[in-house]
Design a protein around this motif. Sequence first.
Motif, PDB file in Angstrom:
ATOM      1  N   ARG A   1      33.116  35.842  37.392  1.00  0.00           N
ATOM      2  CA  ARG A   1      34.177  36.182  38.312  1.00  0.00           C
ATOM      3  C   ARG A   1      33.828  35.743  39.736  1.00  0.00           C
ATOM      4  NH1 ARG A   1      36.189  42.177  38.794  1.00  0.00           N
ATOM      5  NH2 ARG A   1      36.124  41.906  36.578  1.00  0.00           N
ATOM      6  N   ALA A   2      32.569  35.876  40.097  1.00  0.00           N
ATOM      7  CA  ALA A   2      32.179  35.494  41.445  1.00  0.00           C
ATOM      8  C   ALA A   2      32.324  33.991  41.665  1.00  0.00           C
ATOM      9  CB  ALA A   2      30.746  35.920  41.725  1.00  0.00           C
ATOM     10  N   LEU A   3      32.263  33.221  40.612  1.00  0.00           N
ATOM     11  CA  LEU A   3      32.325  31.773  40.753  1.00  0.00           C
ATOM     12  C   LEU A   3      33.635  31.208  40.225  1.00  0.00           C
ATOM     13  CD1 LEU A   3      28.720  30.991  39.525  1.00  0.00           C
ATOM     14  CD2 LEU A   3      29.526  31.112  41.878  1.00  0.00           C
ATOM     15  N   ASN A   4      34.569  32.107  39.902  1.00  0.00           N
ATOM     16  CA  ASN A   4      35.794  31.673  39.255  1.00  0.00           C
ATOM     17  C   ASN A   4      36.599  30.755  40.156  1.00  0.00           C
ATOM     18  OD1 ASN A   4      38.406  31.538  38.189  1.00  0.00           O
ATOM     19  ND2 ASN A   4      37.966  33.358  36.997  1.00  0.00           N
ATOM     20  N   THR A   5      36.913  29.572  39.667  1.00  0.00           N
ATOM     21  CA  THR A   5      37.716  28.637  40.448  1.00  0.00           C
ATOM     22  C   THR A   5      39.142  28.561  39.942  1.00  0.00           C
ATOM     23  OG1 THR A   5      36.984  26.833  39.071  1.00  0.00           O
ATOM     24  CG2 THR A   5      35.729  27.243  41.097  1.00  0.00           C
ATOM     25  N   LYS A   6      39.444  29.263  38.861  1.00  0.00           N
ATOM     26  CA  LYS A   6      40.791  29.248  38.309  1.00  0.00           C
ATOM     27  C   LYS A   6      41.624  30.412  38.810  1.00  0.00           C
ATOM     28  CE  LYS A   6      39.316  26.801  34.210  1.00  0.00           C
ATOM     29  NZ  LYS A   6      39.056  26.884  32.785  1.00  0.00           N
ATOM     30  N   GLY A   7      41.072  31.270  39.623  1.00  0.00           N
ATOM     31  CA  GLY A   7      41.825  32.346  40.241  1.00  0.00           C
ATOM     32  C   GLY A   7      41.839  33.658  39.501  1.00  0.00           C
ATOM     33  N   LEU A   8      41.152  33.759  38.372  1.00  0.00           N
ATOM     34  CA  LEU A   8      41.111  35.028  37.654  1.00  0.00           C
ATOM     35  C   LEU A   8      40.218  36.002  38.414  1.00  0.00           C
ATOM     36  CD1 LEU A   8      41.710  36.760  35.123  1.00  0.00           C
ATOM     37  CD2 LEU A   8      39.694  35.715  34.088  1.00  0.00           C
ATOM     38  N   VAL A   9      40.773  37.148  38.791  1.00  0.00           N
ATOM     39  CA  VAL A   9      39.973  38.114  39.543  1.00  0.00           C
ATOM     40  C   VAL A   9      39.755  39.418  38.791  1.00  0.00           C
ATOM     41  CG1 VAL A   9      40.569  37.168  41.793  1.00  0.00           C
ATOM     42  CG2 VAL A   9      41.980  38.982  40.816  1.00  0.00           C
ATOM     43  N   GLY A  10      40.497  39.649  37.710  1.00  0.00           N
ATOM     44  CA  GLY A  10      40.269  40.878  36.957  1.00  0.00           C
ATOM     45  C   GLY A  10      41.435  41.214  36.057  1.00  0.00           C
ATOM     46  N   LYS A  11      41.381  42.424  35.510  1.00  0.00           N
ATOM     47  CA  LYS A  11      42.430  42.895  34.600  1.00  0.00           C
ATOM     48  C   LYS A  11      43.245  43.982  35.280  1.00  0.00           C
ATOM     49  CE  LYS A  11      40.307  41.817  30.199  1.00  0.00           C
ATOM     50  NZ  LYS A  11      39.962  42.308  28.872  1.00  0.00           N
ATOM     51  N   VAL A  12      44.493  44.097  34.840  1.00  0.00           N
ATOM     52  CA  VAL A  12      45.394  45.113  35.389  1.00  0.00           C
ATOM     53  C   VAL A  12      44.805  46.508  35.174  1.00  0.00           C
ATOM     54  CG1 VAL A  12      47.687  46.132  35.189  1.00  0.00           C
ATOM     55  CG2 VAL A  12      47.422  43.645  35.086  1.00  0.00           C
ATOM     56  N   ALA A  13      44.248  46.750  33.991  1.00  0.00           N
ATOM     57  CA  ALA A  13      43.672  48.067  33.684  1.00  0.00           C
ATOM     58  C   ALA A  13      42.542  48.398  34.651  1.00  0.00           C
ATOM     59  CB  ALA A  13      43.175  48.095  32.243  1.00  0.00           C
ATOM     60  N   GLU A  14      41.761  47.400  34.997  1.00  0.00           N
ATOM     61  CA  GLU A  14      40.653  47.592  35.938  1.00  0.00           C
ATOM     62  C   GLU A  14      41.191  47.989  37.315  1.00  0.00           C
ATOM     63  OE1 GLU A  14      38.489  43.959  36.342  1.00  0.00           O
ATOM     64  OE2 GLU A  14      37.015  44.809  37.700  1.00  0.00           O
TER      65      GLU A  14
END
Length: 149
Positions: free
Chosen positions: A45-58
């Motif tokens: 997640r820290a290096l994600n370049t596709k824009g995924l930052v997490g889940k709705v539940a989180e």
Amino acid sequence: MRRRKFLQRLGITGFWASLWTSLLSALTAVLPASLLPIGLGGCDRALNTKGLVGKVAELDEQGEIYVEYFTDRPLLLVRNPQQKEQLVAVNPTCSHQGCIVKWQADKTAFVCPCHGATFGLQGQVLQGPAEQPLQTFQPRIEGDRIFVS
Ligand code: FES
């Protein structure tokens, strides 16, 4: 004899490590991020370049999602308390002197712990000493995942 065996094992281990890395790279390149578990959607997640930052539940469980390195800067994602379906994502680095602002849902504001600057949902300055707004991002929900661009 021992040296030869050591080198053979080293070669075999290197081969499998290389094969595994290639397989993971191929998977992340071929599959859309929404089909990958968090952690493979860009490796980390820290290096994600596709824009995924997490889940709705989180987000709903924690009330916010903080990513220390979203591309090259931190990111703080929250829900608008007045319109729960609206997500808000900002760079939480205070424009005054660089402290990390905290989300305060009861005030519907990002508040800087250092000198008290306050920012609204669009990153705008509500109270100084900061004079410049927070940088904002565009969050979106796809399935059960949250992406930011
Ligand atoms: Fe945020 Fe000074 S660093 S108000």
